[in-house]
Design an enzyme around this catalytic site. Structure first.
Site, mmCIF file in Angstrom:
data_model
loop_
_atom_site.group_PDB
_atom_site.id
_atom_site.type_symbol
_atom_site.label_atom_id
_atom_site.label_comp_id
_atom_site.label_asym_id
_atom_site.label_seq_id
_atom_site.Cartn_x
_atom_site.Cartn_y
_atom_site.Cartn_z
ATOM 1 N N VAL A 47 69.295 35.940 33.216
ATOM 2 C CA VAL A 47 70.449 36.823 33.351
ATOM 3 C C VAL A 47 71.518 36.409 32.355
ATOM 4 O O VAL A 47 71.429 35.360 31.709
ATOM 5 C CB VAL A 47 71.000 36.840 34.792
ATOM 6 N N THR A 48 72.583 37.197 32.255
ATOM 7 C CA THR A 48 73.475 37.168 31.101
ATOM 8 C C THR A 48 74.297 35.895 30.939
ATOM 9 O O THR A 48 74.134 35.154 29.967
ATOM 10 C CB THR A 48 74.409 38.396 31.138
ATOM 11 N N PHE A 49 75.210 35.632 31.847
ATOM 12 C CA PHE A 49 76.112 34.499 31.639
ATOM 13 C C PHE A 49 75.365 33.167 31.562
ATOM 14 O O PHE A 49 75.648 32.358 30.667
ATOM 15 C CB PHE A 49 77.202 34.485 32.716
#
Length: 411
Positions: free
Chosen positions: A73-75
Site C-alpha cells: 500500500v501507498t504510505f
C-alpha cells in the site's frame, strides 16, 4: 482560472529552509526521483508510455518489476523507497494504523494533523533528511512523508500535499526549483503523481480510463525531461512506483462475519489486508475462529506472519493480520456493500505479479540496457545514497544489489 489562483498559494506555501552549507563532495548532477503511485510493472508493456519505455530500454529497469514491501500500500511503500527499510522497521505499517504509545490517535491518510506529525515517521530516516544533514539541498514535490519535520529536519523546499494540483503543475513547480541559481538549486528532488493510482482504483487496471492516465503520466515525464534539457540541466533520473493494482469486484468479497462474531473483534483496517485485535477476554475465541487458511483468506498472529513478508514485530501492528487472495477483499456485512466494490485495489501478497512495481533509472551515472533481476524496493534508498555520495543509515536494502545498474567508471 483555478490554476492561476492556485499558483500564488503554492508559491507562498513552498516552505524554504536553506541548508547552512553545501556538502564538501556535492554530486556532479542533480538526482531526481519520480514516484508514480499505482504504476503496475507490466503497464510498461502496453505501448502507451513511450518516454518511460525508452528510458528503461536505454538505461536500467527491473526485469519483471520491482517487489514492493508488504503490505503493498501507498504510505508504507513510499516511505520504504525513501528509507530503505521495510514497514515493520520504519514504522509506517499501514495506511491506517494505531500506536499503543499514542492512545486515542489513529493515523489515516485523510487526517492531515497525523500525516504531518513526525512521531509516525521518526523510526526511519528518509534520503532527503540524510542529504540535508550532509549539507545538500533537497526538494520534495508531495512525496509521502515529506510534510513532516522528520527527526527535526525538513527538505529545503517542500509543499503540503494538495491532490487537486494537476500533474503538469507539479512538473512545472519542480522545474522552477531546478531553475534556481546553482547555489540554491536542489541536488536531490522528488516528484509524486497520484492520478494513476486513483484511476486504477476507480476503473480497474485494464480500463480505458486507466490507460488514458498512463498516457498523461508519460507526457508529464516527457515534459520534465524536455524542461531539463531546455535549461541545460543534466540529471540522473530514477522512476519508481509503490505497488501495482489488481482488479476487484463485489463477487469476490470475504465476510469476517462468516467466521467470527464481529462483536468479538476491534478492526483497525479492512480491505485486501485486515488488521484487528480481539476484544479483551475473547482472544481464544477469535484465534480459534480466524487463524489459519480460509477460502480466499489467510490469517496469522502478528508474530507468525511468514518471514518472507518481513512483517509482524512492530508494536503498531495489531494482534491478528489477515491477507486476502489477490483480487478479493474482506469486510463485514454491516459495513461492506458488494455493489460498491469495483475497479482495482492493492495491498495483496507482494509476490503477486499484479503487485509488482516500476523501477527505471536513466542518466550518466547508469549503465545502458541493464535489466536488474530480483529488484526490491528497499534497494532504492542505498542506490540514491550512492548517487549522492552519501553514507546512508543501514536499513534492509543493500547498495551491492543495484551495483550492476551503475555505469562503468571512466578510465
Amino acid at each position: 482560472m483555478i490554476l492561476r489562483r492556485l499558483f500564488p498559494i503554492l508559491a507562498a506555501l513552498a516552505v524554504v529552509t536553506m541548508a547552512s552549507s553545501v556538502a564538501a563532495q556535492a554530486p556532479q548532477r542533480p538526482v531526481i526521483m519520480i514516484g508514480i503511485d499505482g504504476f503496475r510493472a507490466d503497464y510498461l508493456e502496453r505501448g502507451l508510455t513511450p518516454t518511460i519505455a525508452q528510458l528503461a530500454q536505454e538505461g536500467v529497469h527491473a526485469e519483471g518489476g520491482m517487489k514492493p514491501s508488504w503490505p503493498s500500500v501507498t504510505f508504507p511503500n513510499f516511505y520504504t523507497l525513501a528509507t530503505g527499510m521495510h514497514p515493520d522497521h520504519h514504522g509506517l505499517v499501514y495506511n491506517t494504523m494505531r500506536d499503543p504509545e499514542l492512545p486515542g490517535r489513529t493515523f489515516t491518510l485523510r487526517n492531515r494533523a497525523e500525516v504531518m506529525d513526525r512521531v509516525w515517521y521518526d523510526a526511519g530516516e528518509p534520503i532527503w533528511v540524510t542529504a540535508e544533514n550532509a549539507g545538500l539541498r533537497t526538494a520534495t514535490m508531495f512525496w509521502p512523508g515529506s510534510e513532516a519535520p522528520i527527526r527535526g529536519v525538513r527538505p529545503t523546499y517542500w509543499l503540503p500535499f494538495e491532490q487537486s494540483v494537476p500533474t503538469m503543475a507539479r512538473v512545472n513547480m519542480l522545474l522552477g526549483w531546478m531553475t534556481l541559481p546553482p547555489e540554491e538549486r536542489p541536488q536531490l528532488a522528488t516528484l509524486y503523481f497520484d492520478v494513476l493510482d486513483t484511476a486504477g482504483h476507480n476503473f480497474g487496471p485494464d480500463a480505458p480510463e486507466t490507460n488514458a492516465v498512463l498516457v498523461d503520466v508519460d507526457n508529464a515525464v516527457k515534459a520534465l525531461l524536455d524542461g531539463l534539457a531546455a535549461r541545460n540541466i543534466e540529471a540522473d533520473i530514477v522512476i519508481v512506483s509503490d505497488h501495482g493494482m489488481a482488479a476487484v469486484s463485489g463477487e469476490h468479497v470475504t465476510f469476517l462475519d462468516d467466521h467470527v462474531d464481529p462483536t468479538a473483534i476491534s478492526v483497525v483496517a479492512y480491505g485486501p489486508v485486515v488488521s484487528l485485535n480481539p476484544v479483551a477476554g475473547r482472544e481464544a475465541e477469535v484465534e480459534a475462529a480466524l487463524l489459519g487458511e480460509k477460502p480466499h483468506l489467510q490469517c496469522w498472529r502478528k508474530g507468525e506472519i511468514p518471514e518472507r513478508l518481513s512483517y509482524g514485530t512492530n508494536p503498531r501492528i495489531p494482534a491478528i493480520i489477515c491477507l486476502s487472495e489477490t483480487g478479493w477483499t474482506t469486510g463485514t456485512r454491516e459495513r461492506t456493500d458488494p455493489a460498491r466494490i469495483r475497479g482495482g485495489a492493492h495491498g495483496f501478497d507482494n509476490a503477486a505479479p499484479e503487485m509488482q512495481a516500476l523501477f527505471v533509472a536513466h542518466g550518466p551515472a547508469f549503465g545502458r540496457g541493464v535489466a536488474l533481476t530480483d529488484m526490491d524496493s528497499v534497494d532504492v534508498q542505498p542506490l540514491l545514497a550512492r548517487l549522492l555520495g552519501l553514507t546512508a543509515p543501514a536499513g534492509d536494502g543493500q547498495a551491492d544489489d543495484t551495483a550492476a545498474a551503475m555505469a562503468a567508471p571512466t578510465p
